[in-house]
Design a protein around this motif. Structure first.
Motif, PDB file in Angstrom:
ATOM      1  N   VAL A 158      -7.283  -0.538   5.938  1.00  0.00           N
ATOM      2  CA  VAL A 158      -8.149   0.494   5.354  1.00  0.00           C
ATOM      3  C   VAL A 158      -7.577   1.877   5.633  1.00  0.00           C
ATOM      4  O   VAL A 158      -7.646   2.780   4.783  1.00  0.00           O
ATOM      5  CB  VAL A 158      -9.580   0.353   5.905  1.00  0.00           C
ATOM      6  N   GLY A 159      -6.974   2.044   6.804  1.00  0.00           N
ATOM      7  CA  GLY A 159      -6.362   3.321   7.132  1.00  0.00           C
ATOM      8  C   GLY A 159      -5.219   3.688   6.211  1.00  0.00           C
ATOM      9  O   GLY A 159      -4.863   4.858   6.089  1.00  0.00           O
ATOM     10  N   HIS A 160      -4.638   2.681   5.538  1.00  0.00           N
ATOM     11  CA  HIS A 160      -3.542   2.933   4.595  1.00  0.00           C
ATOM     12  C   HIS A 160      -3.996   2.837   3.132  1.00  0.00           C
ATOM     13  O   HIS A 160      -3.161   2.810   2.226  1.00  0.00           O
ATOM     14  CB  HIS A 160      -2.400   1.949   4.845  1.00  0.00           C
ATOM     15  N   GLY A 161      -5.317   2.750   2.923  1.00  0.00           N
ATOM     16  CA  GLY A 161      -5.828   2.814   1.562  1.00  0.00           C
ATOM     17  C   GLY A 161      -6.441   1.551   0.995  1.00  0.00           C
ATOM     18  O   GLY A 161      -6.925   1.556  -0.137  1.00  0.00           O
ATOM     19  N   ALA A 162      -6.426   0.447   1.739  1.00  0.00           N
ATOM     20  CA  ALA A 162      -7.029  -0.789   1.238  1.00  0.00           C
ATOM     21  C   ALA A 162      -8.550  -0.672   1.222  1.00  0.00           C
ATOM     22  O   ALA A 162      -9.139   0.119   1.966  1.00  0.00           O
ATOM     23  CB  ALA A 162      -6.609  -1.974   2.094  1.00  0.00           C
ATOM     24  N   GLN A 163      -9.173  -1.487   0.371  1.00  0.00           N
ATOM     25  CA  GLN A 163     -10.629  -1.588   0.343  1.00  0.00           C
ATOM     26  C   GLN A 163     -11.002  -3.012   0.765  1.00  0.00           C
ATOM     27  O   GLN A 163     -10.439  -3.977   0.246  1.00  0.00           O
ATOM     28  CB  GLN A 163     -11.175  -1.320  -1.054  1.00  0.00           C
ATOM     29  N   LEU A 190       0.830  -1.201   0.000  1.00  0.00           N
ATOM     30  CA  LEU A 190       0.000   0.000   0.000  1.00  0.00           C
ATOM     31  C   LEU A 190       0.868   1.257   0.000  1.00  0.00           C
ATOM     32  O   LEU A 190       0.542   2.252  -0.657  1.00  0.00           O
ATOM     33  CB  LEU A 190      -0.927  -0.009   1.220  1.00  0.00           C
ATOM     34  N   GLY A 191       1.987   1.206   0.713  1.00  0.00           N
ATOM     35  CA  GLY A 191       2.895   2.344   0.756  1.00  0.00           C
ATOM     36  C   GLY A 191       3.533   2.638  -0.587  1.00  0.00           C
ATOM     37  O   GLY A 191       3.942   3.780  -0.850  1.00  0.00           O
ATOM     38  N   ARG A 192       3.630   1.617  -1.451  1.00  0.00           N
ATOM     39  CA  ARG A 192       4.185   1.827  -2.802  1.00  0.00           C
ATOM     40  C   ARG A 192       3.108   2.253  -3.797  1.00  0.00           C
ATOM     41  O   ARG A 192       3.386   2.404  -4.983  1.00  0.00           O
ATOM     42  CB  ARG A 192       4.832   0.527  -3.308  1.00  0.00           C
TER      43      ARG A 192
END
Length: 344
Positions: free
Chosen positions: A205-210, A177-179
């Motif tokens: 989810v806080g790092h952008g996952a769905q 997610l960081g990349r």
């Protein structure tokens, strides 16, 4: 004959033959390769070293066998996965070495062309590859995750996952997610009540996952960049199957996409009405198919008690006093829905 004495294309052909033998037999070592191809052990070791540098072979491992020894056994890695690991890993960690990356890609592409020629009559070299031990599967997943640049799709049936597995997965997933890798995860509704899964989802989810949930899901699998997929072998205690054949991977990803459109966004709070309705609709369909309560409970990853509570509510919904009456009413309801007509 020295490796430098090979004619143009001959080295690639020998490498392809070694790779093909490793793929078909589940492994090969330097002595086997030398004996079967009529070359010296030193030449065979050089071939294995070249294939290993291209990620097309990996060491099986074994007690008492030194690394790169003639007796060290190597197993084949699917060509598409090797290509992704090689190019993705180099692009990520050695972006400045573009010339080296291009040469490596050309080397894999050339070898693959020779390999495909050798296997035209012997089967598809990109077919499913069964990996029998979980340790090797985890290593390959870690490598594929490191090479992933666009998207990862994960289907996780069976309710909440063990806390130790989630702990192992979280660093890998946050790194992707960081990349900027897009991540979509499907769980069954039952996972909403599992605390370790709730904590993992909140962080991801806080790092952008769905993350979404459904009552029922296809078998467990994870796909990277829609080019390689790892499938759980249902009924097998260990291992998995690696798929790189483009048509098959596209089909698996399409199954995921369809399921995703019907999913409900994950919430760690008490399940809402949409989730409860989804579970009961699945139970209705399974009752119509004649499935027993215990089979339905296992399929939906819920307890038998919870399953029977839902069935009791369904019987009240259909105003049925017995299971026989409920079964008749449910079949009428399912048939009417299939025909697109309202049931009375």
């Amino acid at each position: 004959m020295s490796m430098l004495d090979f004619q143009d294309g001959e080295l690639e052909r020998i490498e392809a033959q070694v790779y093909e033998r490793a793929r078909r037999r589940g492994g090969i070592d330097g002595r086997d390769a030398a004996r079967e191809l009529g070359i010296s052990v030193e030449e065979a070791e050089e071939v294995l070293k070249n294939l290993r540098s291209l990620h097309l072979l990996r060491a099986v491992g074994g007690a008492g066998v030194p690394a790169d020894a003639p007796d060290e056994r190597m197993e084949a890695v699917p060509v598409e996965l090797a290509f992704g690991l090689l190019s993705g890993g180099m692009e990520h960690s050695l972006r400045e070495a573009l010339d080296s990356l291009g040469a490596a890609r050309r080397g894999v592409a050339g070898l693959r062309a020779v390999f495909q020629t050798l296997t035209l009559e012997g089967g598809n070299g990109d077919g499913p590859l069964r990996i029998p031990d979980t340790g090797t599967v985890n290593e390959l997943i870690e490598e594929a995750a490191s090479a992933c640049v666009e998207e990862v799709l994960t289907c996780q049936p069976g309710g909440g996952r063990p806390a130790e597995l989630l702990k192992e997965a979280v660093d890998r997933d946050l790194s992707m997610l960081g990349r900027g890798v897009r991540m979509k995860v499907l769980y069954q509704h039952a996972a909403r009540r599992d605390r370790p899964t709730q904590a993992y989802v909140e962080k991801a989810v806080g790092h952008g996952a769905q993350v979404r949930t459904l009552a029922d899901l296809p078998p467990r699998f994870i796909a990277f960049d829609r080019s390689v997929a790892f499938l759980e072998d249902e009924g097998a205690a260990d291992g998995a199957t690696v798929v790189t054949q483009p048509l098959t991977v596209r089909f698996l990803c399409r199954v995921f996409d369809v399921a995703w459109t019907h999913g409900t966004p994950f919430r760690s709070s008490v399940e809402n009405s949409a989730v409860a309705e989804g579970i009961q609709r699945s139970i209705i369909g399974m009752l119509a198919d004649g499935m027993r309560d215990d089979m339905i409970a296992r399929r939906l990853a819920i307890s038998l008690r919870t399953c029977r509570k839902h069935i009791s509510e369904i019987m009240q919904r259909f105003e049925s006093e017995t299971r026989f009456q409920a079964g008749f009413a449910i079949r009428e309801y399912v048939d009417a829905e299939a025909l697109g007509t309202p049931s009375e």
